[in-house]
Design a protein around this motif. Structure first.
Motif, PDB file in Angstrom:
ATOM      1  N   ASP A  13      73.560 119.978  69.140  1.00 14.25           N
ATOM      2  CA  ASP A  13      73.137 118.662  68.649  1.00 14.25           C
ATOM      3  C   ASP A  13      71.925 118.792  67.728  1.00 14.25           C
ATOM      4  N   TYR A  14      71.125 119.832  67.920  1.00 15.11           N
ATOM      5  CA  TYR A  14      69.983 120.030  67.021  1.00 15.11           C
ATOM      6  C   TYR A  14      70.454 120.409  65.628  1.00 15.11           C
TER       7      TYR A  14
ATOM      8  N   ALA B 281      71.867 117.323  63.942  1.00 15.06           N
ATOM      9  CA  ALA B 281      70.766 116.431  63.565  1.00 15.06           C
ATOM     10  C   ALA B 281      70.071 116.956  62.310  1.00 15.06           C
ATOM     11  N   PHE B 282      69.861 118.263  62.267  1.00 14.23           N
ATOM     12  CA  PHE B 282      69.211 118.864  61.102  1.00 14.23           C
ATOM     13  C   PHE B 282      70.032 118.628  59.842  1.00 14.23           C
ATOM     14  N   LEU B 283      71.336 118.913  59.938  1.00 18.73           N
ATOM     15  CA  LEU B 283      72.182 118.821  58.746  1.00 18.73           C
ATOM     16  C   LEU B 283      72.333 117.374  58.277  1.00 18.73           C
TER      17      LEU B 283
ATOM     18  N   GLY C 169      70.406 114.628  59.110  1.00 15.52           N
ATOM     19  CA  GLY C 169      69.109 114.081  58.704  1.00 15.52           C
ATOM     20  C   GLY C 169      68.667 114.656  57.363  1.00 15.52           C
ATOM     21  N   GLY C 170      68.844 115.956  57.197  1.00 14.95           N
ATOM     22  CA  GLY C 170      68.472 116.593  55.934  1.00 14.95           C
ATOM     23  C   GLY C 170      69.291 116.061  54.772  1.00 14.95           C
ATOM     24  N   ALA C 171      70.601 115.875  55.017  1.00 14.77           N
ATOM     25  CA  ALA C 171      71.476 115.399  53.938  1.00 14.77           C
ATOM     26  C   ALA C 171      71.095 113.986  53.509  1.00 14.77           C
ATOM     27  N   ILE C 172      70.749 113.125  54.479  1.00 19.43           N
ATOM     28  CA  ILE C 172      70.358 111.745  54.132  1.00 19.43           C
ATOM     29  C   ILE C 172      69.089 111.773  53.272  1.00 19.43           C
TER      30      ILE C 172
ATOM     31  N   GLY D   9      73.197 111.875  66.425  1.00 20.66           N
ATOM     32  CA  GLY D   9      72.006 111.552  67.204  1.00 20.66           C
ATOM     33  C   GLY D   9      70.824 111.205  66.317  1.00 20.66           C
ATOM     34  N   ALA D  10      69.708 111.904  66.519  1.00 23.25           N
ATOM     35  CA  ALA D  10      68.485 111.594  65.775  1.00 23.25           C
ATOM     36  C   ALA D  10      68.653 111.833  64.277  1.00 23.25           C
ATOM     37  N   GLY D  11      69.615 112.664  63.895  1.00 24.62           N
ATOM     38  CA  GLY D  11      69.854 112.896  62.473  1.00 24.62           C
ATOM     39  C   GLY D  11      70.219 111.621  61.734  1.00 24.62           C
TER      40      GLY D  11
END
Lengths: 155, 343, 116
Positions: C2-3, C6-8, C10-13, C56-58
């Motif tokens: 899930d991390y 979230a990274f991918l 969130g980073g893409a947004i 999730g947080a992403g």
């Protein structure tokens, strides 16, 4: 009154000059900016995920855990802003620091710090939302509107 | 007095008023640049111990005036006229600072061109005999300008490839009647030009046509070429605006050549985080009062042309989508050979 | 796992936001408004919920998640108590964040000064 022919000539001159400027103005370093925004934005999301997981491990559902997660992210960003660190993240990462909720919190804290010098009521109080305000305004307008449509149409 | 004073659109100061002293004060960022040795005072704390950047800017301006008067061995009571300007709304820095001095005061606004605008007014008043001693002063401050024109200081904002960084500092010049070494010989007052640049991050491109127009008229009026001067100093075009200026002058058949330096590009050369260079009323003022004046006093330069450039926008006009009009005023300085002995 | 997601996401947004600034030449404030509106609209279409379930947080942490939270709060409250819930629900999930930001901004402004 400006002669219409003269006006046209001036517009041509402006267009010609703007083409000349475009040659000289350096392009933004797009790849570097994209990578920085992606990595930093991604890392902030990972931090958010860690906070979210921590709240959910106490038995909260996703909906319940989202608000305290965002509040925690806001706390982290507010402290970093107060310590004059967050704007360096922004300088480095651009949208990577602006788009996450931490950037939203930064706009509120930065405005509060800046405008307190014009007083706590008309300065800080009035101008705290000078940048975050539009986000809340259009968030509520759009959010309430789409939910009203969805609720009425019973989707 | 029979000598011609208006030559085309340029002015000639027949009595050769002279800059007799300058005072320059800058903040910590400017001290990192290549011009630092030429400034009278470097203040390590840009806030100068004050509660607001607006107050700090006034301290800078007051210090510059006091240093200039001290260098000229004059008391404030000796000054017949003070002219000044800055970037803040209603030029409050200049007005509030002038309230501390007994001299009559004219407030000027020409954005970052105010440095030479003030020098022209001071020299003309001295030349015409309305003042024997006039002081011209300008200031700018990164924090006060940033919060007025752009964003709160701590906001996460990424600087654009063409952004400029406001110079924190102030420069004052004492212009006096009679034999001085650095004479103000001619001036060319700028016309306001607007070529439709709307991006507030492109001040250099917005101002370059105004600088080109003033330079071209100056050379044409006086029958000179750029080679006539040892130094042509433009004010705060930055590196992008400078390269556009060179192209505009080349297109008009008057290439600027190697004598040209831009105070904006120069003052922060090699200083990270300053974009394409410095800007602000202090940018040209401290370069002129520091480097140019002292090099002329040391006989390292004998003729210099200073063209300070100003972008005449407000935060309201750019929010309303208007383009940026700009102006540039040129002042020619010349070392008086006979004055070397008397000074 | 899930991390990583979230990274991918969130980073893409955030990378989309950077394109809007550098290529579409938007002011940062306009870009943020666009994101919050986009989040609300996608929420109304039922899509943003799915993105949060996936990332999730992403998806929650970017400001588009703020728009979604407003829309979701309004919808859930409207389903619970009717028309008035559209308005009381707007701050159901976001009110805490806004209140925390206001309190912290006030406290921090009292003790900290901007540095250049």
């Amino acid at each position: 009154m400006t002669h219409p022919g003269k006006k046209k000539q001036h517009a041509d001159e402006q267009a010609q000059y703007q083409r000349l400027v475009a040659v000289h103005v350096p392009k933004p370093p797009l790849v570097r900016n994209l990578v920085a925004a992606f990595v930093v934005g991604g890392l902030i999301s990972v931090l958010g995920q860690a906070v979210l997981n921590a709240f959910m491990s106490t038995g909260m559902a996703l909906d319940e855990a989202s608000a305290p997660t965002l509040a925690t992210m806001i706390l982290i960003s507010a402290v970093l802003t107060g310590l004059s660190i967050y704007h360096h993240v922004g300088e480095f990462a651009g949208a990577g620091a602006a788009v996450p909720i931490t950037g939203f919190a930064n706009t509120i804290v930065a405005a509060a710090m800046d405008f307190k010098r014009e007083g706590f009521v008309l300065g800080m109080g009035a101008k705290m939302f000078i940048i975050a305000g539009p986000v809340i305004v259009y968030g509520i307008v759009a959010g309430v509107l789409v939910s009203a449509i969805r609720w009425w149409t019973g989707m | 007095m029979g000598e011609q004073r208006r030559i085309g659109s340029s002015l000639r100061f027949a009595s050769r008023p002279a800059i007799v002293a300058t005072g320059t004060v800058v903040g910590p960022m400017e001290a990192k640049g290549p011009l630092t040795q030429w400034f009278d005072t470097v203040v390590d704390d840009a806030m100068y111990g004050e509660r607001t950047p607006e107050k700090a800017e006034r301290r800078f301006m007051q210090d510059a005036i006091d240093i200039a008067l001290g260098n000229a061995s004059l008391q404030p009571e000796n000054v017949h006229l003070m002219v000044g300007g800055d970037l803040l709304n209603q030029i409050v820095t200049s007005a509030f600072t002038a309230a501390k001095y007994p001299a009559p005061f004219l407030g000027l606004y020409g954005a970052c061109s105010t440095c030479t605008e003030g020098l022209i007014v001071a020299a003309a008043m001295v030349d015409a005999g309305y003042a024997d001693i006039a002081v011209s002063v300008t200031s700018s401050h990164y924090q006060s300008a940033e919060r007025q024109f752009r964003y709160p200081i701590e906001l996460n904002i990424q600087r654009k490839a063409t952004s400029q960084y406001t110079v924190t500092g102030a420069g004052a010049m004492v212009v006096a009647r009679g034999a001085g070494k650095v004479a103000v010989t001619e001036a060319t007052i700028g016309r306001v030009l607007d070529l439709g640049i709307k991006d507030p991050n492109q001040m250099g491109p917005a101002m370059a046509p105004a600088a080109a127009d003033t330079l071209f008229r100056h050379f044409a009026d006086l029958g000179r070429t750029p080679e006539y001067y040892d130094l042509i100093l433009t004010g705060d075009l930055g590196s992008v605006g400078s390269s556009i200026l060179h192209e505009l002058m080349r297109k008009r058949g008057v290439p600027l050549g190697d004598a040209h330096r831009d105070s904006g590009a120069w003052i922060f050369q090699g200083v990270p985080g300053t974009g394409v260079g410095g800007s602000g009323c202090a940018c040209a003022a401290v370069t002129l009062g520091g480097y140019v004046f002292k090099q002329m006093m040391a006989n390292e330069l004998s003729r210099a042309l200073v063209v300070a450039t100003g972008a005449l926008l407000s935060s309201l006009t750019w929010q309303q989508g208007e383009s940026v009009p700009a102006v540039a005023h040129a002042v020619a300085l010349e070392v008086q050979p006979q004055a070397a002995a008397t000074s | 796992m899930d991390y990583l997601i979230a990274f991918l996401v969130g980073g893409a947004i955030c990378a989309i936001g950077q394109i809007l600034i550098d290529v579409a030449k938007m002011q940062p404030a306009h870009m943020l408004v666009l994101f919050v509106v986009a989040g609300a609209v996608l929420s109304g279409l039922g899509l943003y919920e799915r993105l949060i379930d996936f990332a999730g947080a992403g998806a929650l942490v970017p400001v588009s998640g703020f728009g979604h939270s407003i829309a979701r709060g309004a919808l859930l409250e409207a389903e619970r108590i009717g028309f008035l819930g559209l308005f009381t629900g707007a701050f159901e999930f976001t009110g805490m964040g806004v209140a925390v930001a206001v309190i912290l901004a006030t406290v921090i402004a009292l003790v900290a000064n901007p540095k250049a």
